[in-house]
Design a protein around this motif. Structure first.
Motif, PDB file in Angstrom:
ATOM      1  N   ARG A 138       0.834  -1.205   0.000  1.00  0.00           N
ATOM      2  CA  ARG A 138       0.000   0.000   0.000  1.00  0.00           C
ATOM      3  C   ARG A 138       0.870   1.257   0.000  1.00  0.00           C
ATOM      4  O   ARG A 138       0.582   2.222  -0.714  1.00  0.00           O
ATOM      5  CB  ARG A 138      -0.915  -0.002   1.223  1.00  0.00           C
ATOM      6  CG  ARG A 138      -1.876   1.202   1.288  1.00  0.00           C
ATOM      7  CD  ARG A 138      -2.688   1.181   2.566  1.00  0.00           C
ATOM      8  NE  ARG A 138      -3.433  -0.072   2.705  1.00  0.00           N
ATOM      9  CZ  ARG A 138      -4.117  -0.406   3.795  1.00  0.00           C
ATOM     10  NH1 ARG A 138      -4.120   0.403   4.852  1.00  0.00           N
ATOM     11  NH2 ARG A 138      -4.783  -1.543   3.847  1.00  0.00           N
ATOM     12  N   ARG A 141       2.371   1.717  -3.475  1.00  0.00           N
ATOM     13  CA  ARG A 141       1.325   2.179  -4.405  1.00  0.00           C
ATOM     14  C   ARG A 141       1.063   3.669  -4.211  1.00  0.00           C
ATOM     15  O   ARG A 141       1.011   4.435  -5.180  1.00  0.00           O
ATOM     16  CB  ARG A 141       0.045   1.393  -4.166  1.00  0.00           C
ATOM     17  CG  ARG A 141      -1.129   1.806  -5.055  1.00  0.00           C
ATOM     18  CD  ARG A 141      -2.440   1.340  -4.446  1.00  0.00           C
ATOM     19  NE  ARG A 141      -2.708   2.028  -3.179  1.00  0.00           N
ATOM     20  CZ  ARG A 141      -3.563   1.576  -2.257  1.00  0.00           C
ATOM     21  NH1 ARG A 141      -4.203   0.432  -2.435  1.00  0.00           N
ATOM     22  NH2 ARG A 141      -3.754   2.266  -1.148  1.00  0.00           N
ATOM     23  N   ASP A 142       0.893   4.091  -2.964  1.00  0.00           N
ATOM     24  CA  ASP A 142       0.577   5.492  -2.688  1.00  0.00           C
ATOM     25  C   ASP A 142       1.733   6.411  -3.093  1.00  0.00           C
ATOM     26  O   ASP A 142       1.503   7.515  -3.614  1.00  0.00           O
ATOM     27  CB  ASP A 142       0.245   5.689  -1.212  1.00  0.00           C
ATOM     28  CG  ASP A 142      -1.065   5.008  -0.812  1.00  0.00           C
ATOM     29  OD1 ASP A 142      -1.830   4.605  -1.719  1.00  0.00           O
ATOM     30  OD2 ASP A 142      -1.308   4.866   0.393  1.00  0.00           O
TER      31      ASP A 142
END
Length: 386
Positions: A138, A141-142
Motif C-alpha cells: 500500500r 502504491r501510494d
C-alpha cells in the motif's frame, strides 16, 4: 537539464540500484545533463563533486548498509542554489520522501524508479510479516501515485504495479550496460586468480548473498549436478548477510570443496568472472530486472534461471538460455544439457551477445532523457498533487 537524484543506497555500497544510478549518471552526463546525487554517508567516504551525503547509521539487518538520517542544515541552501529541473528518486522511503518534498516545494516533476519488489523482503522483519507485506504494498502504491512518472526496468513490473493500483504513467526503461566493457576481458581470470582447474566447467552466480536471491536452491541443485558431473564448479561472486549460512549449507551438502565464494570484487574483476565462466545460473524470484542476467548475456554466457518477474524478460527461453520452474530436477536438467552439448552452448553464447545489444546504456539513457524532456514540456504536471 539539472537532475537531482535521491537514493537510499550509493557507493561504496554495491547493489543493482547503485550500479543503475552510476550507469545512468555517466551516460546522462555524457549527453550534457548535470546530475547531483543525494545519498547516505558511509565510513571513509571520500569527497565527491556533486554528491551530497546525509549523516547515516548502520542498518540493523545489514551492517554493510547505512540508513540516512533525512535531515541536514545544509540541504535547503544546496538545493535552492542549484535549482534542479527534475527530481528523480530511487526509493520510496527515507531520501525518496525528502526528494518528493523538494519536488513539491520547487514545483518540479518527480520521477521514481521502482527498482525493488519491497514486499518480497519481509523475511527481514522478525514478526507480523503478512501485515508488513500488505502495508508495504500500500505504501509503495501510494508513493507511486504521488509521482509524475514511474520508471520500471521491465514491463512485467509495470504490469505488477498497475495491478497494485498505481495510476501514474509507467514507462519501461531498463538499466543499460556498457557493452564495450565486456568485449576484451580476460577469459581465464578466475582460473588463474583462484587456481581453478582449466578443465572444469564453471557455473557462475553474481549478486548479493541474501535470502531473497534463493542461493540455497542453487547449492542444492549443484549438489545434484556434481554427483553426475564432478568436473564442475560453482562460483558465487558477491557478499551479503547469508554468506556464513550458505557456506555451512555447502558443507552439509558435501560440496564445500566444489563451491568458490569470491566475496565482493571490483567491477572489472566481476566482468572477468563472467568471461571466465561457462554458464550463468540464477534462482532469484524477486528481481525487477536482474541486471546481472544482461551482463551475463553481454559476456556471451548462456543462462539457466528460475522464471520469475523481471528475470522472464532478461532471458529468451530456448534462444540464449533456459527459464525453468522452481524445481531442482528441471533446473539441473537444463544445466546438464548445456554442459553436455557444446554446440548448443556455443549457439546460445552467440545469441546472448546479439540479444544484449538492445540494452546499450547509451540507448537507455537517451530514452530516459526523452522522458524528462516530455515532462518538462507538459506544463500540466504542476496540477498533480505531489
Amino acid at each position: 537539464m539539472k537532475i537531482a537524484v535521491f537514493t537510499d543506497s550509493y557507493r561504496p555500497y554495491t547493489s543493482g540500484v547503485v550500479h543503475s544510478i552510476e550507469t545512468f549518471t555517466c551516460e546522462l552526463t555524457a549527453l550534457g545533463h548535470e546530475i547531483y546525487i543525494f545519498a547516505p554517508s558511509y565510513p571513509h567516504c571520500r569527497n565527491e563533486n556533486r554528491v551530497f551525503r546525509f549523516p547515516s547509521i548502520p542498518a540493523p539487518t545489514n551492517r554493510d548498509f547505512t540508513l540516512a538520517i533525512p535531515f541536514s542544515p545544509r540541504l535547503n541552501s544546496v538545493i535552492s542554489k542549484w535549482q534542479p529541473d527534475i527530481i528523480h528518486v530511487h526509493s520510496p522511503f527515507l531520501l525518496g520522501q525528502v526528494g518528493a518534498r523538494f519536488a513539491r516545494k520547487l514545483g518540479v516533476p518527480l520521477v521514481f524508479t521502482f527498482h525493488t519488489l519491497y514486499d518480497h523482503y519481509v523475511h527481514y522483519v522478525p514478526f507480523a510479516r503478512n501485515l508488513t507485506r500488505a502495508l508495504t504494498r500500500r505504501y509503495c502504491r501510494d508513493f507511486c501515485n504521488q509521482c509524475h512518472l514511474v520508471i520500471t526496468p521491465t514491463s512485467v513490473i509495470g504490469k505488477h504495479l498497475k495491478e497494485m493500483g498505481v495510476k501514474t504513467r509507467i514507462c519501461n526503461i531498463p538499466t543499460g550496460i556498457k557493452l564495450e566493457d565486456f568485449a576484451e576481458a580476460d577469459s581465464n581470470w578466475l582460473q588463474s586468480q583462484f587456481g581453478l582447474n582449466r578443465e572444469e566447467k564453471i557455473l557462475l552466480f553474481v549478486g548479493r548473498l541474501g535470502r531473497e536471491k534463493n542461493i540455497d536452491f542453487l547449492l542444492k541443485a549443484f549438489a545434484r549436478i556434481t554427483k553426475e558431473l564432478p568436473q564442475t564448479r560453482l562460483v558465487l561472486v558477491g557478499g551479503g548477510p547469508e554468506e556464513s549460512n550458505l557456506k555451512k549449507l555447502a558443507t552439509r551438502l558435501g560440496i564445500a570443496s566444489r563451491v568458490l565464494f569470491t566475496g565482493p570484487l571490483a567491477r572489472m574483476e566481476v566482468i572477468k568472472c563472467y568471461r571466465s565462466a561457462d554458464l550463468f545460473v540464477f534462482a532469484s524470484k524477486t528481481e525487477t530486472q536482474g541486471l546481472v542476467l544482461a551482463e551475463a548475456r553481454a559476456s556471451g554466457l548462456p543462462v539457466v534461471a528460475v522464471k520469475a518477474f523481471g528475470t522472464s524478460e532478461m532471458v529468451v527461453d530456448g534462444d540464449d538460455g533456459f527459464l525453468t520452474g522452481e524445481s531442482i530436477p528441471e533446473f539441473t536438467s537444463h544445466i546438464k544439457k548445456l554442459l553436455a552439448e557444446d554446440d548448443l552452448r556455443q549457439r546460445m553464447s552467440v545469441r546472448a551477445r546479439i540479444n544484449a545489444q538492445s540494452l546499450s546504456s547509451r540507448n537507455c539513457a537517451l530514452k530516459l532523457s526523452s522522458e524528462y524532456s516530455t515532462l518538462l514540456e507538459n506544463k500540466n504536471f504542476l496540477r498533480k498533487t505531489v
